[in-house]
Each structure stands twice: as C-alpha cells, then as structure tokens.
Design a protein around this motif. Structure first.
Motif: not given
Ligand code: HEM
Length: 418
Positions: A153, A394-401
């Motif tokens: 992270d 690691k994840y698509p941008q829309d999963k970013i918090a």
C-alpha cells in the motif's frame, strides 16, 4: 451536499469543508471564470466584515506578499468586530499546539521573526541536502520491507512512514511514539476544514500537546543532539521562547513536517499513474524527478488554501474594495491552475518550465520546510521508480479510496504491485 445550481462560491466552500464530492479543479476553474475575487459568507458570521476568496495568481501574490497590508493575526487589527481567534474550543488547561497556541503560522511582525528565526537554520536548503543520504536510507529500508511481497500500500508502507521518520529523527522523537503522532496528525488533518471542526479534533490536539509537553520534560532531563533539545536550551537560557511557544512550535513542525509531504508522495504517485505518458517519460529519465516534483506541487499540491489573511487597512484587489478587517482566503490550488499564467494549466506536464507556483505559499509565511519537502519528494519518487520500474495500480482507479484531508481530497490507501 451542495447542489450544482448553488453559487460557485458555495461549491468552493463545500470542497474546503469536505461537504462536496465534486471535482475540486473543475469548481475552481468555474470560480476563476467568475472572477479573481469573490465574496463569501463570513465564517464567523461577522456582520461588520466581509470575507473573500482569491482564485488567481496575481491577486494571490498581491495578498501574500503585502506584509503591511495583510496579516494572519486578526487580533492585531484595531477594527470593530474582528474575531479574536479561529481555533475553537479546547480545554484552557490543555497545553498549546500549533493550532490552539502561538505558533509562527498565526503571528506576524516581531513575534513571527523571533519564532521563525529560532528554527530557520535547521531548514536551509544546504542543511537539507546534508540529510539526503539519511532520507535515502529510510526510503530504501521501507522498500526493502515490502519487496519480497510484490505488492504494497503505497500510502501506508511508503508515503506516510518516510516523512514522519525524517522529521521525527530531526526533532528527536523516539521511534516507538511515531505511530501515535501519525494517528493524531491524521485525525486533525481530516477533522479541520472551512467552518468545520469535528469534535474529536479537540481531543486529539490535547493528547498531541500533552505528549509533546512530556517529551520536552524528558529532553530537559536527558538532552540529546536533536532539534527539540536545542530548542529546550533556548527556552531555558534566554528570553526568546516561552514553554507554550515551544510546544506550539514542536507540534507545528511534527504536523506540517509530515502530513503535507506524505500527501505529496501519495497523490503525486496517483497523478503519475493517471498520466501514463508522463510517468513513462519520468521512468525513462529519472533526472526529471525534481522538475516533476514542482509540477506535481503545482498540479495538485497538498494545500488547498493558505491560512486566512486579514486586511490591515482599506485596500483594493483587482478593482474590488476590501475593507480593513475583512478576511481573504487565497485558494492556492486554483491560483496554480491559473490559465493566464500557465499554458494548458489543467494538464500535467512534468517537463514544464515553472516560473512560480504557490503550493508552499508565498511571502513571510512561505513554507519553512519547502527545502526538506523537495529533498523528500526527489528521493521518494527517484527511489520508487528506480527500484520498482514495473510499479502499477493493483485495482482500477475507480476503486481507489479518497477522503477529506487538509481541506481537500487525500488518499486513504493506494494498493500497487511491482
Ligand atoms: C509538500 C509538502 C509541503 C507543503 C505543500 C507545505 C505547504 C505549506 C504552506 C502552503 C504554508 C504556508 C501557510 C500560510 O501561508 O498560511 C506552509 C507553512 C509552513 N510549513 Fe509547510 N508544507 C510542506 C512541507 C513542510 C515540511 C516538510 C515542513 C517541516 C517542518 C513544513 C513546515 C512549515 C512551517 C513551519 C510553516 C509555517 C511558516 C511560517 O508561518 O512562517 N512544511 N507550508
């Protein structure tokens, strides 16, 4: 929640208070289109004085560089109804902090010069360069820790621990205590905004102040070769620093010394992922990193605004009359996208030739730690992309918090693989 048909001023204030989830930069662009000086409701409900937003570069510079015409300390202005203090309610018995006490951020004139000069030698570009090898070691250690796992992270494993360890080593804060400092600072950064002070902020400020008070006592008994011990000696020997100023100063250096830089590293990395061509150009030539850091600061630097300024006399900004005692809030993230000063201002261009940006403020209160932040940013990005050339989200941008922090959006977490 703000509605799209609210005035643009209300929507800017929604961003500064965390009530809005709109893209801040499109709201700031609309604000600039409406004018460089916009009227807003006074945050303290003052009927005697008005409050104003400043959205563009020239007007921002006019306010921040005019050391006689504007002050950070409204109590120094003899005008009716100027509010005494912004810091809200905290226990009178509690020790001062950078926010509740007399830190250099909130004083002007002789007191500002006195407080700033006590620590300015420790933050010169030359001295900061001498710390570079240690900053490098810390960055390498952090990446060594995660390397075997192939993922991390980027916020928790790198962007946060790097600056907090650097500033804590400078100050002499024991390693075991750094986690608590991070908890308090982060809660304070998330809980304060325009017209917003979450109830928990007072508790965190108090715990933070009490901790630093105890730390000062420990250094008094067992001085070491660190900045806090040096400041304690100054406080004891001469009439240049009171104990409450000392505690306010140390809390300021700890808070400002990591919260902002962590955010630069995390958000900066995100912006690079969001601009793959720029990221590739950077990876191809790491000598571009210092220029990229300046552009990342311009493009989405950590501070949304500087602290409020107050007019010490009647004046004009861009033809708008500003009365003595009025409050002016410079939105530095907006001034840094001023299309009159930057070509393609809304684009990230790491090789841009930047004459000036306002991410570190300007004038008397310009960031004391800018040379440190620059060394840390340089080392952080160079090391990251040199050692992990295949770094990716690691994840698509829309999963970013994202979450509200430092009056705008910050990253909670940025999972990456490498
Ligand atoms: C990317 C990182 C950073 C950013 C974007 C940043 C931003 C700023 C800004 C905008 C101001 C001016 C506030 C105003 O005029 O109201 C400021 C002041 C200040 N910053 Fe930073 N800062 C950063 C890193 C640091 C670091 C590493 C330190 C180290 C201790 C630091 C210490 C300070 C201090 C002490 C002040 C108050 C200066 C004064 O009032 O004279 N900052 N910072």
């Amino acid at each position: 929640m703000d509605q799209p048909n609210d005035s643009v001023q209300t929507r800017v204030l929604g961003i500064l208070s965390g009530k809005s989830v709109e893209d801040p930069f499109s709201v700031f662009a609309e604000a600039r289109a409406q004018g460089s000086v916009l009227s807003i409701p006074h945050p303290m409900g003052s009927e005697d004085h008005q409050a104003w937003l400043v959205t563009q570069m020239d007007e921002a510079l006019q306010v921040l560089k005019d050391k006689k015409g504007f002050t950070v300390d409204p109590s120094s202005i003899e005008a009716e109804g100027v509010r005494e203090n912004m810091s809200g309610s905290v226990d009178d018995e509690a020790p001062d902090t950078f926010f509740t006490g007399k830190s250099m951020l909130f004083v002007n004139g002789f007191d500002h010069r006195r407080l700033r000069s006590l620590v300015s030698k420790a933050f010169t570009p030359k001295y900061m360069e001498s710390l570079r090898p240690r900053v490098q070691e810390i960055a390498d250690e952090l990446l060594d820790n995660v390397e075997p796992y192939g993922e991390m992270d980027l916020v928790k494993d790198y962007a946060y621990p790097l600056p907090i360890n650097v500033i804590c080593e400078m100050l002499g804060v024991p390693e075991a205590d750094r986690g608590r400092l991070q908890t308090w600072s982060s809660a304070i950064a998330k809980g304060l905004g325009w017209g917003r002070q979450d109830p928990a902020v007072a508790v965190h400020l108090e715990e933070f102040g009490n901790y630093v008070k105890q730390l000062v006592e420990n250094k008094r008994q067992n001085p070491e070769n660190d900045l806090i011990s040096k400041l304690v000696t100054i406080e004891e020997e001469e009439d240049r620093l009171s104990e409450s100023e000392l505690i306010s100063m140390i809390t300021l250096l700890i808070f400002a010394g990591h919260e902002t830089t962590s955010n630069l590293i995390a958000t900066g990395a995100f912006e690079l992922f969001d601009h793959p061509e720029e990221l590739q150009a950077l990876k191809n030539d790491l000598s571009l990193v210092p220029a990229a850091v300046e552009e990342l600061l311009r493009f989405n630097g950590t501070s949304t605004s500087v602290g409020p300024r107050y007019a010490t006399q009647d004046t004009e900004i861009a033809g708008q009359f500003i009365a003595k005692g009025d409050m002016v809030l410079v939105i530095v993230k907006s001034a840094n996208r001023d299309e009159e000063k930057f070509t393609q201002a809304e684009d990230l261009e790491i090789q841009r030739d930047i004459d000036r940006h306002l991410a570190f403020g300007q004038g008397l209160h310009m960031c004391l730690g800018a040379p440190l932040a620059r060394v840390e940013g340089d080392v952080a990005f160079s090391t990251l992309f040199r050692r992990m050339p295949h770094l990716q989200l690691k994840y698509p941008q829309d999963k970013i918090a994202w979450s509200f922090t430092l009056s705008s959006q910050g990253l909670e977490s940025l999972p990456v693989t490498f």
